[in-house]
Structure formats: C-alpha cells, structure tokens
Motif scaffolding. Sequence first.
Motif, PDB file in Angstrom:
ATOM      1  N   ILE A 111      -3.609   7.126  -8.432  1.00 17.43           N
ATOM      2  CA  ILE A 111      -3.116   5.974  -9.195  1.00 17.43           C
ATOM      3  C   ILE A 111      -4.120   4.846  -8.991  1.00 17.43           C
ATOM      4  CG2 ILE A 111      -1.286   4.253  -9.436  1.00 17.43           C
ATOM      5  CD1 ILE A 111       0.699   6.342  -8.431  1.00 17.43           C
ATOM      6  N   LEU A 112      -4.604   4.311 -10.091  1.00 17.69           N
ATOM      7  CA  LEU A 112      -5.574   3.214 -10.036  1.00 17.69           C
ATOM      8  C   LEU A 112      -4.894   1.877 -10.321  1.00 17.69           C
ATOM      9  CD1 LEU A 112      -8.405   4.957 -12.076  1.00 17.69           C
ATOM     10  CD2 LEU A 112      -8.136   4.873  -9.583  1.00 17.69           C
ATOM     11  N   ASN A 113      -5.497   0.801  -9.865  1.00 14.28           N
ATOM     12  CA  ASN A 113      -4.977  -0.528 -10.145  1.00 14.28           C
ATOM     13  C   ASN A 113      -4.907  -0.732 -11.658  1.00 14.28           C
ATOM     14  OD1 ASN A 113      -4.068  -3.129  -9.464  1.00 14.28           O
ATOM     15  ND2 ASN A 113      -6.114  -3.954  -9.774  1.00 14.28           N
ATOM     16  N   ASN A 114      -3.801  -1.241 -12.144  1.00 14.47           N
ATOM     17  CA  ASN A 114      -3.534  -1.510 -13.564  1.00 14.47           C
ATOM     18  C   ASN A 114      -3.348  -0.255 -14.420  1.00 14.47           C
ATOM     19  OD1 ASN A 114      -3.522  -4.358 -13.348  1.00 14.47           O
ATOM     20  ND2 ASN A 114      -5.747  -4.349 -13.321  1.00 14.47           N
ATOM     21  N   GLN A 115      -3.276   0.899 -13.800  1.00 15.08           N
ATOM     22  CA  GLN A 115      -3.046   2.142 -14.548  1.00 15.08           C
ATOM     23  C   GLN A 115      -1.603   2.210 -15.020  1.00 15.08           C
ATOM     24  OE1 GLN A 115      -4.072   5.699 -12.359  1.00 15.08           O
ATOM     25  NE2 GLN A 115      -2.778   6.989 -13.615  1.00 15.08           N
ATOM     26  N   HIS A 116      -1.388   2.765 -16.202  1.00 14.59           N
ATOM     27  CA  HIS A 116      -0.037   3.054 -16.679  1.00 14.59           C
ATOM     28  C   HIS A 116       0.379   4.390 -16.069  1.00 14.59           C
ATOM     29  CE1 HIS A 116      -0.289   0.335 -20.480  1.00 14.59           C
ATOM     30  NE2 HIS A 116      -0.577  -0.294 -19.367  1.00 14.59           N
ATOM     31  N   ALA A 160       0.812  -1.218   0.000  1.00 13.02           N
ATOM     32  CA  ALA A 160       0.000   0.000   0.000  1.00 13.02           C
ATOM     33  C   ALA A 160       0.845   1.267   0.000  1.00 13.02           C
ATOM     34  CB  ALA A 160      -0.941  -0.007   1.195  1.00 13.02           C
ATOM     35  N   ASN A 161       0.687   2.056  -1.049  1.00 11.89           N
ATOM     36  CA  ASN A 161       1.324   3.364  -1.211  1.00 11.89           C
ATOM     37  C   ASN A 161       2.847   3.325  -1.261  1.00 11.89           C
ATOM     38  OD1 ASN A 161      -1.269   4.483  -1.200  1.00 11.89           O
ATOM     39  ND2 ASN A 161      -1.251   4.605   1.015  1.00 11.89           N
ATOM     40  N   ALA A 162       3.429   2.166  -1.462  1.00 12.65           N
ATOM     41  CA  ALA A 162       4.890   2.024  -1.569  1.00 12.65           C
ATOM     42  C   ALA A 162       5.193   1.177  -2.807  1.00 12.65           C
ATOM     43  CB  ALA A 162       5.461   1.388  -0.311  1.00 12.65           C
ATOM     44  N   TYR A 163       5.269   1.837  -3.950  1.00 12.69           N
ATOM     45  CA  TYR A 163       5.520   1.143  -5.214  1.00 12.69           C
ATOM     46  C   TYR A 163       6.997   0.794  -5.322  1.00 12.69           C
ATOM     47  CZ  TYR A 163       0.883   2.814  -6.381  1.00 12.69           C
ATOM     48  OH  TYR A 163      -0.469   3.053  -6.372  1.00 12.69           O
ATOM     49  N   VAL A 164       7.277  -0.410  -5.783  1.00 13.66           N
ATOM     50  CA  VAL A 164       8.648  -0.870  -5.996  1.00 13.66           C
ATOM     51  C   VAL A 164       8.797  -1.151  -7.489  1.00 13.66           C
ATOM     52  CG1 VAL A 164      10.350  -2.658  -5.483  1.00 13.66           C
ATOM     53  CG2 VAL A 164       8.820  -1.832  -3.673  1.00 13.66           C
ATOM     54  N   LEU A 165       9.797  -0.510  -8.097  1.00 14.44           N
ATOM     55  CA  LEU A 165      10.059  -0.666  -9.530  1.00 14.44           C
ATOM     56  C   LEU A 165      11.414  -1.316  -9.700  1.00 14.44           C
ATOM     57  CD1 LEU A 165       9.040   2.944 -10.618  1.00 14.44           C
ATOM     58  CD2 LEU A 165       7.587   0.938 -10.327  1.00 14.44           C
ATOM     59  N   THR A 166      11.467  -2.389 -10.469  1.00 11.45           N
ATOM     60  CA  THR A 166      12.719  -3.103 -10.683  1.00 11.45           C
ATOM     61  C   THR A 166      12.957  -3.243 -12.180  1.00 11.45           C
ATOM     62  OG1 THR A 166      12.349  -4.314  -8.631  1.00 11.45           O
ATOM     63  CG2 THR A 166      14.030  -5.169 -10.122  1.00 11.45           C
ATOM     64  N   ALA A 182       0.700  -0.043 -12.528  1.00 12.69           N
ATOM     65  CA  ALA A 182       0.495  -0.097 -11.077  1.00 12.69           C
ATOM     66  C   ALA A 182      -0.162  -1.404 -10.654  1.00 12.69           C
ATOM     67  CB  ALA A 182      -0.358   1.081 -10.632  1.00 12.69           C
ATOM     68  N   ASN A 183       0.346  -1.979  -9.590  1.00  8.79           N
ATOM     69  CA  ASN A 183      -0.214  -3.236  -9.085  1.00  8.79           C
ATOM     70  C   ASN A 183      -1.285  -3.001  -8.026  1.00  8.79           C
ATOM     71  OD1 ASN A 183       1.706  -2.360  -7.171  1.00  8.79           O
ATOM     72  ND2 ASN A 183       1.982  -4.425  -6.406  1.00  8.79           N
ATOM     73  N   PHE A 184      -1.527  -1.742  -7.642  1.00  6.98           N
ATOM     74  CA  PHE A 184      -2.594  -1.407  -6.709  1.00  6.98           C
ATOM     75  C   PHE A 184      -2.870   0.086  -6.786  1.00  6.98           C
ATOM     76  CE2 PHE A 184       1.416  -1.369  -4.385  1.00  6.98           C
ATOM     77  CZ  PHE A 184       1.440  -0.088  -3.869  1.00  6.98           C
ATOM     78  N   ALA A 185      -4.053   0.483  -6.334  1.00  7.19           N
ATOM     79  CA  ALA A 185      -4.416   1.902  -6.283  1.00  7.19           C
ATOM     80  C   ALA A 185      -3.825   2.502  -5.008  1.00  7.19           C
ATOM     81  CB  ALA A 185      -5.931   2.055  -6.288  1.00  7.19           C
ATOM     82  N   ASN A 186      -3.448   3.776  -5.093  1.00 10.67           N
ATOM     83  CA  ASN A 186      -2.959   4.421  -3.880  1.00 10.67           C
ATOM     84  C   ASN A 186      -4.136   4.901  -3.035  1.00 10.67           C
ATOM     85  OD1 ASN A 186      -3.492   6.722  -5.685  1.00 10.67           O
ATOM     86  ND2 ASN A 186      -2.493   7.938  -4.098  1.00 10.67           N
TER      87      ASN A 186
END
Length: 111
Positions: free
Chosen positions: A91-96, A34-40, A57-61
């Motif tokens: 940010i919505l789930n599955n949003q680019h 939740a609210n902590a996006y990790v990009l690799t 995005a894998n989840f909405a903020n």
Amino acid sequence: MLGSAVNNSARELMAAIKRDWNRSHVTISSTGSANAYVLTYSNAPTLTHGMIFSFKANFANTGAATANVNSLGAVSIVLIDGVTPLPAGAILNNQHVHLEYDSALAKLVML
C-alpha cells in the motif's frame, strides 16, 4: 403496501444504496499510524462476508498491516491468496485501496 408507506420505503432503499456506495468507492481517507489503518464511515457498518471497504491510504505500509473499521477492532489485511500478510510497500501513500472482508478467514483481503 399502503401508498403512504411507499415514500419512506423508497427513501430507506436509497439510503442503503448510498451507504454501500460510500463503503465500496473511495470516499474517505484513512487515519491511524504505521501499518494500522483506521477507517471511519458516516454510518457504522458491521463486518459482513463479501463487504467491500475502500479508502485513500494516508501512509505506505512497511510490513503486515491491519484495518479498523468504525472501531470494530483491528483486522489483518492479507493478499488475494487469503494467507500472505502484506509485504512492505503493498500500500502506497495516497493509493486507492479496496479491501473485501472474508468471514471464513476473519481477514480483509486486498483486491
């Protein structure tokens, strides 16, 4: 340049273009919680002013959020004004999502 070095130089240029493409186009999905996006990304970037990071995005903020790019540390995501933290649902789930790093602010600006 020696003729023997041209191929290696051209390959490195093509690789640099590919790395930039992968960061600035949606080629990865985020992980995290939740609210902590990790990009690799496959090639670890450095946080450079103006660099674009894109992801699915894998989840909405649900409020203010951060992004951690290749374990470089969590960086706050703000709106285009550079100051306002993300409101819930920005940010919505599955949003680019497209973020630009602003070194003067030391934040990621959502585009």
